[in-house]
Design an enzyme around this catalytic site. Structure first.
Site, short mmCIF file in Angstrom:
data_model
loop_
_atom_site.label_atom_id
_atom_site.label_comp_id
_atom_site.label_asym_id
_atom_site.label_seq_id
_atom_site.Cartn_x
_atom_site.Cartn_y
_atom_site.Cartn_z
N ARG A 169 0.83 -1.22 0.00
CA ARG A 169 0.00 0.00 0.00
C ARG A 169 0.86 1.25 0.00
NH1 ARG A 169 -5.21 0.05 2.22
NH2 ARG A 169 -4.78 1.88 3.49
N ARG A 173 9.74 5.94 -2.90
CA ARG A 173 10.09 6.90 -3.96
C ARG A 173 11.54 7.36 -3.84
NH1 ARG A 173 5.53 10.12 -2.20
NH2 ARG A 173 3.68 9.27 -3.22
N ARG A 246 -9.15 -6.44 13.28
CA ARG A 246 -8.44 -5.64 14.27
C ARG A 246 -9.37 -4.50 14.68
NH1 ARG A 246 -4.67 -7.65 17.07
NH2 ARG A 246 -3.48 -5.71 17.29
N ARG A 277 -0.07 5.23 16.73
CA ARG A 277 0.12 6.59 16.23
C ARG A 277 -0.66 7.59 17.06
NH1 ARG A 277 -2.74 5.44 10.33
NH2 ARG A 277 -4.68 4.65 11.16
N GLU A 303 -3.81 6.01 19.28
CA GLU A 303 -4.47 4.81 18.77
C GLU A 303 -3.79 3.56 19.28
OE1 GLU A 303 -5.58 6.56 14.38
OE2 GLU A 303 -5.14 4.43 14.55
N ASP A 353 -10.15 1.13 0.85
CA ASP A 353 -10.08 2.56 1.13
C ASP A 353 -11.43 3.18 0.76
OD1 ASP A 353 -7.46 2.62 2.05
OD2 ASP A 353 -6.64 2.76 0.02
N1 UDP Z 1 3.26 0.79 7.94
C1 UDP Z 1 4.49 0.71 8.56
N2 UDP Z 1 4.99 1.81 9.18
C2 UDP Z 1 4.33 2.98 9.20
C3 UDP Z 1 3.07 3.08 8.54
C4 UDP Z 1 2.56 1.95 7.93
O1 UDP Z 1 5.10 -0.34 8.57
O2 UDP Z 1 4.84 3.94 9.80
C5 UDP Z 1 2.74 -0.43 7.31
C6 UDP Z 1 1.93 -1.26 8.28
O3 UDP Z 1 2.15 -2.62 7.96
C7 UDP Z 1 0.51 -0.89 7.95
C8 UDP Z 1 0.59 -0.71 6.44
O4 UDP Z 1 1.87 -0.13 6.24
O5 UDP Z 1 -0.39 -1.89 8.31
C9 UDP Z 1 -0.49 0.14 5.83
O6 UDP Z 1 -0.51 1.38 6.46
P1 UDP Z 1 -1.63 2.48 6.20
O7 UDP Z 1 -1.14 3.75 6.70
O8 UDP Z 1 -2.03 2.38 4.77
O9 UDP Z 1 -2.78 1.94 7.13
P2 UDP Z 1 -4.14 2.64 7.60
O10 UDP Z 1 -4.01 4.10 7.32
O11 UDP Z 1 -5.22 1.97 6.81
O12 UDP Z 1 -4.22 2.34 9.03
#
Ligand code: UDP
Length: 370
Positions: A169, A173, A246, A277, A303, A353
């Site tokens: 996801r 870059r 989850r 976070r 969270e 999403d």
């Molecule tokens: N992820 C990570 N470190 C970060 C942010 C995301 O390893 O700092 C990984 C983690 O496995 C997570 C996935 O990327 O489950 C997808 O993150 P995203 O931010 O897309 O998740 P959401 O916003 O849906 O909670």
């Protein structure tokens, strides 16, 4: 008598309802919560649009979806650029030249690439799990500091036991671009998500605080078809066992300071910090209220990711092999419920999403209504 009973006033339900009404159908929407908008619900507190069920940043590459949703709200120019905090060290996300520079001191894209090429050599086969996928994308150093701890906290599972698509996801870059999404369009609805959903549901009968399962027989008798946006395993009373989800617990505080962390999202990527976070909601709208004035206070939410158990709100489907297999079995049962359509993140057990939810609801509406 209604043409459609829509169970759940979230984004899928509201989009489908809007389309059905536009097509001249009689629609009733019910929701067990006391508010519309499902998990994208926002509430204005201290002049801040507070994302009660977690941060939602709208982003899409789908022009049809973007044009559709813009009929119901304008969007601001918010661009998601989370910061990762690893034991007090700050890194830019998603993984880009700022991240690589901070991690290794490299200055050019070639130097960063060479570093990753060297580190990814330890993966000698097609990545079979999240750990292997992450190391082959960004190398072991970044995996250890920015991915492993965060991912294992969020999913409550070892990275070796998680599917590769979760980490795919995130963009990688070799430019100095902190935009978290590869999306043509991005922003936060001005006035909040609740207002947006209110606009989708304009003129539609909505009954809140109504639990479908308590009066299922009566509700089913009210309409030709049911659009069910709740959890598919709950619909079948968990008869094949429950799907895993989850859940998230939020610890929210209103603080008497105007700037707590200087960014909407800071990810705590070490394993020891118990939260994944911290969201500081005002930065989704640049710290300004609806009149463009600075907001003196702030609201933050820590969270905590938890394993879902009966009674909790499900947030993320755990789309691993075991659960996907069980979902397929539920889907077989669902096919036999001819008057019911299962839609959305919970109805389809899919890590959707928001734009994909809208696209899916529009697609279903097209199929059923045209
Ligand atoms: N992820 C990570 N470190 C970060 C942010 C995301 O390893 O700092 C990984 C983690 O496995 C997570 C996935 O990327 O489950 C997808 O993150 P995203 O931010 O897309 O998740 P959401 O916003 O849906 O909670």
């Amino acid at each position: 008598m209604f043409d459609y009973l829509i169970v759940g006033a979230g984004l899928y339900g509201a989009t489908f309802a809007q389309q059905a009404k536009r097509a001249g159908k009689k629609v009733l929407v019910i929701d067990k919560r006391s508010n519309i908008a499902g998990n994208i619900y926002t509430k204005n507190i201290e002049k801040i649009n507070f994302h009660k069920y977690g941060a939602h940043i709208f982003h899409t590459n789908n022009t049809e979806v973007w044009n559709y949703i813009n009929q119901f709200s304008s969007f601001n120019r918010f661009t998601n650029s989370p910061v990762a905090n690893y034991k007090g060290e700050l890194y830019s996300l998603p993984f880009n030249m700022f991240t690589f520079n901070k991690m290794w001191g490299v200055v050019t894209p070639d130097e960063a690439l060479a570093m990753i090429e060297k580190q990814k050599k330890e993966i000698t086969r097609e990545p079979g799990n999240l750990e292997e996928q992450a190391i082959s994308l960004v190398g072991r150093d970044i995996y250890e500091k920015l991915i492993k701890g965060y991912t294992e906290k969020q999913w409550g599972r070892d990275c070796k036991d998680l599917p590769t698509f979760i980490i795919k996801r995130l963009p990688v870059r070799f430019t100095f671009d902190n935009n978290y999404f590869n999306a043509l369009y991005q922003g936060i609805p001005i006035g909040g998500y609740t207002k947006l959903v209110e606009n989708l549901l304009d003129g539609i009968e909505v009954h809140l605080n109504k639990d479908y399962f308590i009066n299922k027989i009566e509700y089913d008798a009210l309409a030709d078809k049911v659009i069910f946006t709740g959890a598919i395993d709950e619909y079948f009373n968990y008869c094949l066992g429950n799907l895993e989800y989850r859940s998230v617990r939020f610890e929210t505080e209103i603080l008497d300071t105007s700037n707590f962390q200087g960014n909407a999202a800071v990810n705590y990527t070490d394993k020891e910090t118990p939260w994944t976070r911290i969201i500081e909601h005002k930065w989704f709208e640049f710290g300004k209220d609806e009149n463009g004035n600075d907001i003196p206070k702030t609201i933050i939410s820590r969270e905590y990711s938890t394993e879902w158990k009966l009674g909790d709100v499900p947030y993320y489907p755990v789309n691993d092999e075991k659960n996907n297999k069980l979902y397929q079995q539920y889907k077989e049962l669902a096919k036999k419920e001819e008057h019911v359509i299962f839609g959305g993140r919970l109805g389809e057990y899919k890590y959707y999403d928001m734009d994909a939810v809208i696209a899916s609801a529009l697609g279903m509406a097209k199929l059923l209504l045209e």
